[in-house]
Design a protein around this motif. Structure first.
Motif, PDB file in Angstrom:
ATOM      1  N   ARG A   1       0.803  -1.242  -0.210  1.00 17.24           N
ATOM      2  CA  ARG A   1      -0.196  -0.025  -0.064  1.00 17.24           C
ATOM      3  C   ARG A   1       0.858   1.138   0.023  1.00 17.24           C
ATOM      4  O   ARG A   1       0.529   2.173  -0.648  1.00 17.24           O
ATOM      5  N   ALA A   2       2.022   1.357   0.890  1.00 19.15           N
ATOM      6  CA  ALA A   2       2.822   2.444   1.127  1.00 19.15           C
ATOM      7  C   ALA A   2       3.573   3.001  -0.212  1.00 19.15           C
ATOM      8  O   ALA A   2       4.015   4.056  -0.314  1.00 19.15           O
ATOM      9  N   ASN A   3       3.609   1.947  -1.269  1.00 15.94           N
ATOM     10  CA  ASN A   3       4.435   2.194  -2.539  1.00 15.94           C
ATOM     11  C   ASN A   3       3.520   2.295  -3.751  1.00 15.94           C
ATOM     12  O   ASN A   3       4.184   2.205  -4.739  1.00 15.94           O
ATOM     13  N   VAL A   4       2.308   2.434  -3.567  1.00 14.85           N
ATOM     14  CA  VAL A   4       1.404   2.498  -4.747  1.00 14.85           C
ATOM     15  C   VAL A   4       1.354   3.888  -4.979  1.00 14.85           C
ATOM     16  O   VAL A   4       1.349   4.685  -4.105  1.00 14.85           O
ATOM     17  N   PRO A   5       1.546   4.467  -6.383  1.00  8.78           N
ATOM     18  CA  PRO A   5       1.508   5.688  -6.687  1.00  8.78           C
ATOM     19  C   PRO A   5       0.432   6.554  -6.163  1.00  8.78           C
ATOM     20  O   PRO A   5      -0.644   5.979  -6.080  1.00  8.78           O
ATOM     21  N   THR A   6       0.657   7.657  -5.698  1.00 12.14           N
ATOM     22  CA  THR A   6      -0.420   8.588  -5.205  1.00 12.14           C
ATOM     23  C   THR A   6      -1.502   8.763  -5.983  1.00 12.14           C
ATOM     24  O   THR A   6      -1.615   8.878  -7.046  1.00 12.14           O
ATOM     25  N   GLY A   7      -2.769   8.623  -5.506  1.00 11.61           N
ATOM     26  CA  GLY A   7      -4.053   8.884  -6.034  1.00 11.61           C
ATOM     27  C   GLY A   7      -4.565   7.611  -6.893  1.00 11.61           C
ATOM     28  O   GLY A   7      -5.909   7.598  -7.382  1.00 11.61           O
ATOM     29  N   ILE A   8      -3.781   6.224  -6.847  1.00 16.60           N
ATOM     30  CA  ILE A   8      -4.501   5.234  -7.426  1.00 16.60           C
ATOM     31  C   ILE A   8      -5.076   4.359  -6.338  1.00 16.60           C
ATOM     32  O   ILE A   8      -4.249   4.130  -5.334  1.00 16.60           O
ATOM     33  N   PRO A   9      -6.404   3.866  -6.513  1.00 13.45           N
ATOM     34  CA  PRO A   9      -7.037   3.037  -5.606  1.00 13.45           C
ATOM     35  C   PRO A   9      -6.229   1.606  -5.246  1.00 13.45           C
ATOM     36  O   PRO A   9      -5.698   1.158  -6.453  1.00 13.45           O
ATOM     37  N   VAL A  10      -6.155   1.253  -4.017  1.00 14.47           N
ATOM     38  CA  VAL A  10      -6.014  -0.046  -3.742  1.00 14.47           C
ATOM     39  C   VAL A  10      -7.193  -1.004  -3.328  1.00 14.47           C
ATOM     40  O   VAL A  10      -7.766  -0.658  -2.307  1.00 14.47           O
ATOM     41  N   PHE A  11      -7.229  -2.301  -3.935  1.00 13.37           N
ATOM     42  CA  PHE A  11      -8.336  -3.101  -3.562  1.00 13.37           C
ATOM     43  C   PHE A  11      -7.644  -4.526  -2.721  1.00 13.37           C
ATOM     44  O   PHE A  11      -6.452  -4.923  -3.278  1.00 13.37           O
ATOM     45  N   ILE A  12      -8.258  -4.825  -1.918  1.00 11.12           N
ATOM     46  CA  ILE A  12      -7.745  -5.883  -1.112  1.00 11.12           C
ATOM     47  C   ILE A  12      -8.885  -7.406  -1.214  1.00 11.12           C
ATOM     48  O   ILE A  12      -9.841  -6.859  -0.843  1.00 11.12           O
ATOM     49  N   PHE A  13      -8.331  -8.280  -1.452  1.00 14.83           N
ATOM     50  CA  PHE A  13      -9.178  -9.624  -1.328  1.00 14.83           C
ATOM     51  C   PHE A  13      -8.744 -10.304  -0.227  1.00 14.83           C
ATOM     52  O   PHE A  13      -7.793 -10.849  -0.091  1.00 14.83           O
ATOM     53  N   ASN A  14      -9.558 -10.517   0.806  1.00 14.38           N
ATOM     54  CA  ASN A  14      -9.484 -11.212   1.809  1.00 14.38           C
ATOM     55  C   ASN A  14      -9.992 -12.595   1.799  1.00 14.38           C
ATOM     56  O   ASN A  14     -11.419 -12.537   1.751  1.00 14.38           O
ATOM     57  N   ALA A  15      -9.419 -13.725   1.470  1.00 13.41           N
ATOM     58  CA  ALA A  15     -10.106 -14.887   1.340  1.00 13.41           C
ATOM     59  C   ALA A  15     -10.761 -15.374   2.372  1.00 13.41           C
ATOM     60  O   ALA A  15     -10.325 -15.213   3.604  1.00 13.41           O
ATOM     61  N   LYS A  16     -12.002 -16.107   2.255  1.00 12.83           N
ATOM     62  CA  LYS A  16     -12.826 -16.657   3.238  1.00 12.83           C
ATOM     63  C   LYS A  16     -12.043 -17.889   3.561  1.00 12.83           C
ATOM     64  O   LYS A  16     -12.438 -18.383   4.699  1.00 12.83           O
TER      65      LYS A  16
END
Length: 373
Positions: free
Chosen positions: A150-165
């Motif tokens: 997350r900390a190194n994704v370019p500014t302004g670009i959304p980050v999506f997380i998949f938390n497996a069940k």
């Protein structure tokens, strides 16, 4: 205990996966190089400790113990309460972690691992989104990789997380999630099997890897990485160095006259092994800009879309995806529109014949131009 006296050592290693093999290789090579006088009991898997092993742990029979696998709480307590010197590899938790003396806990820097993945993906081009496939919301190492990512994704670009069940996650759920992500998207799997499953889901959904979805895994498990289609780029973790460091640390602890204070050691020795899942992707804005400039300049000489792709040095499919995503038109539509604009300008501003204008605008036969106008 004398410097050359035989020391009894218990080593608990993970039974499966690249980490166990590399830890064993590191421990073995260091022992051979240093010629340490150790009597070693290797156990491949914490669940394979015998009743005799547990009795010896309780009696502090072992001068030193290396733990490189998850173990049951009761065994963890038994080790923590023994008088043995202890070294853990990515597993220093619970009562062992609370021990304030005669212990060393060696960790790979999982934040750095996540950062390395994000930086590599960001260098490939302009993505509309980044995404992380988590192992489990309760696993610290996976959470730390997510933090670094997350900390190194370019500014302004959304980050999506998949938390497996579940582990592994249900393929239909992962596939549906991947389909919904804004494309092109840069994806990191917490480890290789998750990243490989993501590639399979992309293939099943008709998503192009890496053109629409670029994917990175972790562990560089070659049996997995080389068997996916396309092959999987992965971060190689230096487990061998971890194993070597474990031997050095345990030797230091066992030789100490006074019991040393416990310490944590963070190793930053990860590297990226590039494969086809992140093959070079031209930066989107720059690529589209060069494409538009070439079409505007050479529309009358362009025979096909393949000519444009060849000039720009990228695949036709990648170019078509980038242009459509950024401009909302196909390359063919851009070429036709530019030719029409040129023809209209020449008709209004010159006294050229229809045949000459047709030739200058790339129509070949004047009948085609007459039909259009």
């Amino acid at each position: 205990m004398g410097a050359n006296q035989i020391r009894n050592v218990l080593v608990i290693l993970r039974f499966i996966g690249v980490s166990g093999r590399e830890h064993l290789r590191g421990i073995s090579t260091r022992l051979a190089n240093r010629r340490l006088n150790w009597n070693i009991r290797f156990v491949l898997g914490g669940d394979r400790l015998t009743s005799d092993d547990l009795e010896k742990i309780g009696q502090s029979h072992f001068d030193g113990i290396i733990v490189a696998d998850m173990i049951e709480k009761k065994i963890e307590n038994l080790i923590a309460n023994s008088r043995s010197s202890i070294v853990t590899l990515d597993s220093g938790r619970g009562t062992i972690a609370k021990r304030t003396f005669n212990a060393s806990h060696i960790w790979l820097d999982n934040v750095e691992i996540g950062a390395l993945a994000a930086k590599e993906l960001a260098s490939l081009g302009q993505f509309r989104s980044f995404a992380y496939i988590s192992f489990s919301i309760t696993k610290r190492w996976s959470m730390r990789r997510e933090t670094g990512f997350r900390a190194n994704v370019p500014t302004g670009i959304p980050v999506f997380i998949f938390n497996a069940k579940g582990q592994p996650p249900a393929s239909d759920e992962l596939r549906a999630w991947l389909v919904k992500l804004p494309k092109p998207v840069a994806v990191m799997g917490a480890y290789d099997s998750l990243a490989a499953q993501a590639i399979e889901c992309c293939n099943a959904a008709g998503l192009s890897v890496p053109d629409q979805v670029a994917i990175v895994g972790v562990d560089n498990e070659t049996t997995i990485c080389d068997s996916t289609s396309p092959s999987l780029t992965s971060i190689e973790l230096d487990r061998c160095s971890e194993g070597q460091k474990a031997v050095d640390e345990l030797d230091r602890l066992m030789r100490a006259r006074k019991k040393p204070r416990a310490k944590n050691i963070l190793l930053r020795r990860s590297k990226l092994v590039k494969r086809d899942s992140t093959s070079p992707i031209a930066p989107s804005a720059s690529l589209v800009s060069r494409c538009l400039a070439y079409v505007n300049r050479e529309a009358s000489n362009i025979r096909s879309v393949a000519d444009v792709a060849d000039f720009l040095g990228v695949s036709r499919r990648l170019l078509e995806i980038r242009v459509r995503d950024n401009v909302g038109k196909t390359i063919h539509e851009l070429i036709v529109a530019r030719r029409l604009h040129l023809a209209e300008s020449l008709l209004r501003q010159t006294n050229y014949s229809i045949d000459l204008i047709s030739e200058k605008c790339g129509y070949g036969q004047s009948a085609r131009l007459k039909y259009i106008f």
